[in-house]
Design a protein around this motif. Structure first.
Motif, short mmCIF file in Angstrom:
data_model
loop_
_atom_site.label_atom_id
_atom_site.label_comp_id
_atom_site.label_asym_id
_atom_site.label_seq_id
_atom_site.Cartn_x
_atom_site.Cartn_y
_atom_site.Cartn_z
N ASP A 147 0.80 -1.22 0.00
CA ASP A 147 0.00 0.00 0.00
C ASP A 147 0.84 1.27 0.00
O ASP A 147 0.28 2.36 -0.10
N GLU A 148 2.15 1.14 0.11
CA GLU A 148 3.00 2.32 0.28
C GLU A 148 3.78 2.69 -0.98
O GLU A 148 4.41 3.74 -1.02
N VAL A 149 3.76 1.84 -1.98
CA VAL A 149 4.61 2.08 -3.15
C VAL A 149 4.23 3.38 -3.85
O VAL A 149 5.09 4.23 -4.14
N ALA B 105 6.58 6.71 -4.15
CA ALA B 105 6.98 7.19 -5.48
C ALA B 105 6.51 8.61 -5.73
O ALA B 105 7.20 9.41 -6.36
N GLY B 106 5.32 8.96 -5.21
CA GLY B 106 4.79 10.30 -5.40
C GLY B 106 5.61 11.38 -4.72
O GLY B 106 5.49 12.56 -5.06
N GLN B 107 6.45 11.02 -3.78
CA GLN B 107 7.29 11.97 -3.07
C GLN B 107 8.69 12.10 -3.68
O GLN B 107 9.53 12.83 -3.17
N VAL C 162 12.52 9.27 -10.84
CA VAL C 162 12.35 8.10 -9.99
C VAL C 162 10.92 7.59 -10.07
O VAL C 162 10.67 6.38 -10.18
N ARG C 163 9.97 8.51 -10.06
CA ARG C 163 8.56 8.12 -10.13
C ARG C 163 8.27 7.36 -11.43
O ARG C 163 7.60 6.32 -11.42
N THR C 164 8.82 7.84 -12.51
CA THR C 164 8.63 7.18 -13.80
C THR C 164 9.29 5.80 -13.81
O THR C 164 8.74 4.82 -14.34
#
Length: 461
Positions: free
Chosen positions: A21-23, A27-29, A34-36
């Motif tokens: 539930d944390e991925v 990633a949004g932070q 990195v998010r991509t």
């Protein structure tokens, strides 16, 4: 094989442990790059998954490890270690994601996962290493891992290189390491010193049977550990079929486990007086093998009718337990790969144990959960005592009927300690049948970590 955490330096990559539930939140932070990268990789945080995070120059600057969903984590242990094979070689530092109360367990799992049995092939040199997380007792965890590595090495070694003499050598090396004393009674001297059943079981082998007796410590309560050291078990004249004989190098798993536990105790400097007794034999076939229908007289004076020569482990343990009881220790613990019935009852992952002490059982169960070392209590069920009484002798080493085999074996052993003795018996498997996080396939330590953690309560240390 040396056991150690990685040096705490700038070269260690940060490791972010993320549950399912944390991925997306993590990633949004992060930066767009990195998010991509995380999205394109398909990383979902499953147990056993890992993802290296590259920097602008393409070199890794961090790593993600899946922690799975809570329901999945409950099905196993050492979830972080499950991802070790998916990580690039190098050193890592847990940066986030592991609850404080789980840090020691996950750090231990990582060390245990770095084990490989290298006696007959080149050692792996690319296993990822871990910096000891802040706030844990790193020295204690290293001792626990050292003990497990010792136990695994002893069990994994084939009996061609791990007979009674080699098991004695391993015990002597451990005694020397910790400045313990050791004496060994070998061959026909067993008869002279009144260990008749150890001698009877081991006399058919070319390699002489023996009783290993190691002592350490001069103050505190007395603890005696007794480990079954059947270095190979053919079944004797009741010869095992080939399929059942294939893993019998592990039949000294009880001895390997008590030696591992002894290392934990001595390396940690517990304030107790430790004694370790290992009857080391091979159950072989020759003209002087003990036979079905023989009646043996034990050290205690109890007579035993032999109805199956493949039930030899309880015979050698009986003489050793009698010797243990004579010194009136505060606690006697036996560990043995004793019965197939125990495996049928609880499978290979649980270590069943027997005790009449409810307080001790409660303490051990709590320690087992704390130490990620699962155990399960089985009863010394008094109503089954008559099953092990054949009529022609005091005891039967292999009662007919097939019911309650683990319990009747435990009741047999209990006859050789005093009625006032505090006694616990572990009927372990000593083997990991398939690889799991922190537990490669092969020899295994079972119940010993839980017992080590419980000893301060059990012995009022």
């Amino acid at each position: 094989m040396k056991v150690a955490f990685a040096p705490d330096n700038a070269a260690a990559l940060p490791l972010h442990v993320l549950d399912a539930d944390e991925v997306a939140l993590w990633a949004g932070q992060q930066s767009d790059q990195v998010r991509t990268w995380v999205k394109a990789s398909g990383f979902k945080g499953a147990i056993g998954s890992a993802l290296m995070i590259p920097g602008p120059d393409g070199k890794p600057v961090a790593a993600l490890v899946g922690y799975g969903a809570e329901a999945k984590r409950k099905r196993g242990r050492f979830a972080v270690a499950a991802a070790m094979t998916a990580l690039a070689p190098g050193a890592y530092r847990i940066e986030s994601g592991v609850p404080d109360e789980k840090l020691e367990e996950e750090a231990l799992g990582w060390l245990l996962g770095s084990y490989s049995f290298n006696r007959y092939r080149e050692a792996k040199s690319d296993v990822p290493t871990l910096v000891a997380p802040k706030g844990i007792d790193a020295a204690r965890i290293v001792i626990l891992a050292e003990a497990e590595f010792l136990t695994r090495d002893l069990i994994n070694t084939p009996s061609s290189d791990m007979g009674p003499e080699e098991l004695e050598a391993a015990a002597r090396a451990l005694a020397e390491q910790h400045e313990a004393t050791i004496t060994v009674t070998t061959g026909d001297a067993l008869v002279a010193e009144n260990f008749p059943m150890i001698h009877a079981v081991g006399r058919a082998a070319d390699r002489a049977p023996r009783l290993i007796d190691m002592s350490w410590g001069s103050v505190g309560p007395r603890l005696t550990l007794v480990g079954k050291g059947v270095c190979f078990d053919t079944g004797g004249l009741n010869l095992k079929p080939g399929a059942s004989m294939g893993l019998m190098k592990k039949d000294m798993g009880g001895a390997a486990n008590v030696l591992g536990l002894a290392h934990m105790i001595m390396a940690s400097g517990l304030q107790l007086r430790l004694r370790v007794l290992v009857p080391a034999v091979e159950n072989s076939v020759s003209g002087n093998s003990f036979r079905p229908q023989d009646i043996l007289t034990s050290r205690k004076g109890l007579t035993v009718e032999i109805n199956n020569t493949d039930a030899e482990g309880r015979l050698v343990l009986a003489d050793a337990l009698t010797l243990a009881s004579e010194a009136e220790p505060n606690l006697i613990v036996s560990m043995a790969t004793l019965t197939g019935a125990a495996r049928v009852a609880v499978g290979p992952d649980l270590a069943p144990y027997f005790t009449d002490d409810d307080v001790a059982a409660t303490s051990l169960d709590l320690s087992a959960r704390r130490m990620a070392d699962p155990v399960w209590r089985l009863p010394f069920h008094d109503a089954y005592e008559e099953i092990i009484e054949p009529g022609i002798a005091d005891l039967d080493n292999a009662p007919k009927g097939g019911f309650a085999g683990a319990i009747t074996a435990a009741l047999f052993l209990r006859r050789f300690v005093g009625e006032e003795d505090r006694y616990m018996h572990f009927d372990i498997y000593g083997w990991q049948p398939s690889a799991a996080p922190g537990r490669p396939k092969g020899g295994a330590l079972q119940g010993a970590r839980a017992l080590f953690d419980a000893l301060p309560t059990l012995l009022d240390l």
